[in-house]
Design a protein around this motif. Sequence first.
Motif, PDB file in Angstrom:
ATOM      1  N   GLY A  89       0.812  -1.213   0.000  1.00  0.00           N
ATOM      2  CA  GLY A  89       0.000   0.000   0.000  1.00  0.00           C
ATOM      3  C   GLY A  89       0.840   1.255   0.000  1.00  0.00           C
ATOM      4  N   GLY A  90       0.307   2.291   0.634  1.00  0.00           N
ATOM      5  CA  GLY A  90       1.007   3.568   0.748  1.00  0.00           C
ATOM      6  C   GLY A  90       0.694   4.564  -0.335  1.00  0.00           C
ATOM      7  N   GLU A  91      -0.083   4.157  -1.340  1.00  0.00           N
ATOM      8  CA  GLU A  91      -0.389   5.055  -2.450  1.00  0.00           C
ATOM      9  C   GLU A  91      -1.784   5.662  -2.275  1.00  0.00           C
ATOM     10  N   ARG A  92      -1.925   6.903  -2.744  1.00  0.00           N
ATOM     11  CA  ARG A  92      -3.185   7.643  -2.593  1.00  0.00           C
ATOM     12  C   ARG A  92      -3.695   8.123  -3.941  1.00  0.00           C
ATOM     13  N   ASP A  93      -5.021   8.075  -4.121  1.00  0.00           N
ATOM     14  CA  ASP A  93      -5.677   8.650  -5.289  1.00  0.00           C
ATOM     15  C   ASP A  93      -6.871   9.447  -4.772  1.00  0.00           C
ATOM     16  N   MET A 118      -8.894   8.270  -1.646  1.00  0.00           N
ATOM     17  CA  MET A 118      -8.728   6.824  -1.559  1.00  0.00           C
ATOM     18  C   MET A 118      -7.267   6.527  -1.220  1.00  0.00           C
ATOM     19  N   LEU A 119      -7.038   5.877  -0.082  1.00  0.00           N
ATOM     20  CA  LEU A 119      -5.691   5.476   0.335  1.00  0.00           C
ATOM     21  C   LEU A 119      -5.656   3.961   0.433  1.00  0.00           C
ATOM     22  N   GLN A 120      -4.628   3.363  -0.160  1.00  0.00           N
ATOM     23  CA  GLN A 120      -4.524   1.910  -0.149  1.00  0.00           C
ATOM     24  C   GLN A 120      -4.327   1.369   1.265  1.00  0.00           C
ATOM     25  N   ALA A 121      -4.770   0.123   1.479  1.00  0.00           N
ATOM     26  CA  ALA A 121      -4.494  -0.568   2.738  1.00  0.00           C
ATOM     27  C   ALA A 121      -2.988  -0.712   2.882  1.00  0.00           C
ATOM     28  N   THR A 122      -2.448  -0.147   3.965  1.00  0.00           N
ATOM     29  CA  THR A 122      -1.000   0.006   4.110  1.00  0.00           C
ATOM     30  C   THR A 122      -0.510  -0.680   5.375  1.00  0.00           C
ATOM     31  N   LEU A 123       0.531  -1.505   5.224  1.00  0.00           N
ATOM     32  CA  LEU A 123       1.232  -2.113   6.348  1.00  0.00           C
ATOM     33  C   LEU A 123       2.686  -1.678   6.301  1.00  0.00           C
ATOM     34  N   MET A 124       3.245  -1.370   7.473  1.00  0.00           N
ATOM     35  CA  MET A 124       4.631  -0.913   7.570  1.00  0.00           C
ATOM     36  C   MET A 124       5.332  -1.670   8.694  1.00  0.00           C
ATOM     37  N   GLU A 125       6.653  -1.740   8.616  1.00  0.00           N
ATOM     38  CA  GLU A 125       7.444  -2.296   9.709  1.00  0.00           C
ATOM     39  C   GLU A 125       8.677  -1.421   9.906  1.00  0.00           C
TER      40      GLU A 125
END
Length: 479
Positions: free
Chosen positions: A353-357, A360-367
């Motif tokens: 994820g991490g992208e936006r339109d 609308m923001l994508q489902a984002t997971l980070m570590e």
Amino acid sequence: MPSLKSSYPLYLANRAITPNQDLVVTDKFTGKPATRVALADPAMIDDAIAAAVRATGPMAEMAAYERQAVLTHCVTRFQERADELAYALCIEAGKPIRDSRGEVTRLIDTFRIAAEESVRMTGEVQPLDISARARGYQGMWKRVPIGPCSFISPFNFPLNLAAHKIAPAIAVGCPFVMKPASRTPLGAIIIGEVLAETDLPEGAFSILPASRNGADLFTTDDRLKLLSFTGSPEVGWALKAKSGKKKVVLELGGNAAVIVDRDSDLDDAAERIIFGAFYQSGQSCIGVQRILIHEDIYDALRDRLVRRARALVSGNPLDEDTFIGPMIDEKEAERLEAWIGEARDAGARVLCGGERDGNMLQATLMEGVPHGQRIRDEEAFGPVAILSSFSDFEAALDEVNDSRFGLQAGIFTRDIHKAMAAWDRLEVGGVLIGDVPSYRVDNMPYGGVKDSGLGREGVRFAMEDMTEIRNLVIRHRPI
């Protein structure tokens, strides 16, 4: 397919009035105007409070069965209008239609619980002869309505979080004025339509969309005896500071954590975590934001989470398959995109994820998100969650507590001793074992500590806040 009306009124002292059509409600997916709603000015708010004061006596004098009849009527009408309510919610909030139907179900549950509790306002007989000087004295107490209440509800659950204020007030006999969120007022207005069909005393309720600048009376007016606010911590604590002598209940934000111990069922944990992190685009104060995973299972669970997050369907909230809909507006999506970028620049890794339109923001997971990053320390309130590993369960509890928030926490473990330790040590309002912090049933006590709020919702517990104890002492004399 249901549709929206071209315009909606506000409700002033039980009556629908349309002094203007100044509030434009947009379709959160298309960004286009969907309908217009009347907007209250300070004079109308003042009139509504005066009407609530006049209704205080008649509301308190309603018999329990009469209050129950009002609430039962609402349950029936909400069931009949369920499709209309879900559609309005989907449009005004951008909430996927399946989640919108779920919120309508919770609206109905909340009013049904309130109808049941409305005839259970019990007191207590209390012996007072605890020493010789009190011999012959008998005590008893009951609960009485606190009086006119002020309610301010948020945009993310415009039906059910309004219901958690309105239904308990009717159950105990408190008149109220409500300011629904300006971006999502339709749910509260439709509740007003249904209440207007009942025999509530004149002035028992007013539902008044209003600009923030013109709504000070909801907070500062001393005729109001309780303020119940749901929203951001910054706004909530500021309102408390200027609320005067009235009782204040605050249901504020969070950055909820879930701990997954090494004995957990990984597929079950992954399914629940994905739901908790991304339902209604993460715009929930108990949405999963921090995911703490035991190091022995970290890689395996991380891979499951990433795979499931990538498979979520984003798009039009009216589509049955959509899981991720729009955020409430583009400004909020831009804010969260910036927080993701800050964490990435500080060394964090975006797993998906991490992208936006637009909004609308994508489902984002980070570590690998360092301490001090806003995406970790503040309330994200969007479709983003961060992963980290732990080796020691007690250290993981400390990590959960390392937050200015304390709303709810989830623990996946098969060890009853660890579950009990979490319940004892976590600085939160609720601990969920075998599930995510995002779960709530509408009759349970719900609320937080620290910057997450003050007081508890949940119908019976809200009813307690909306009442005061009135004591009676009887001195018995020999006959």
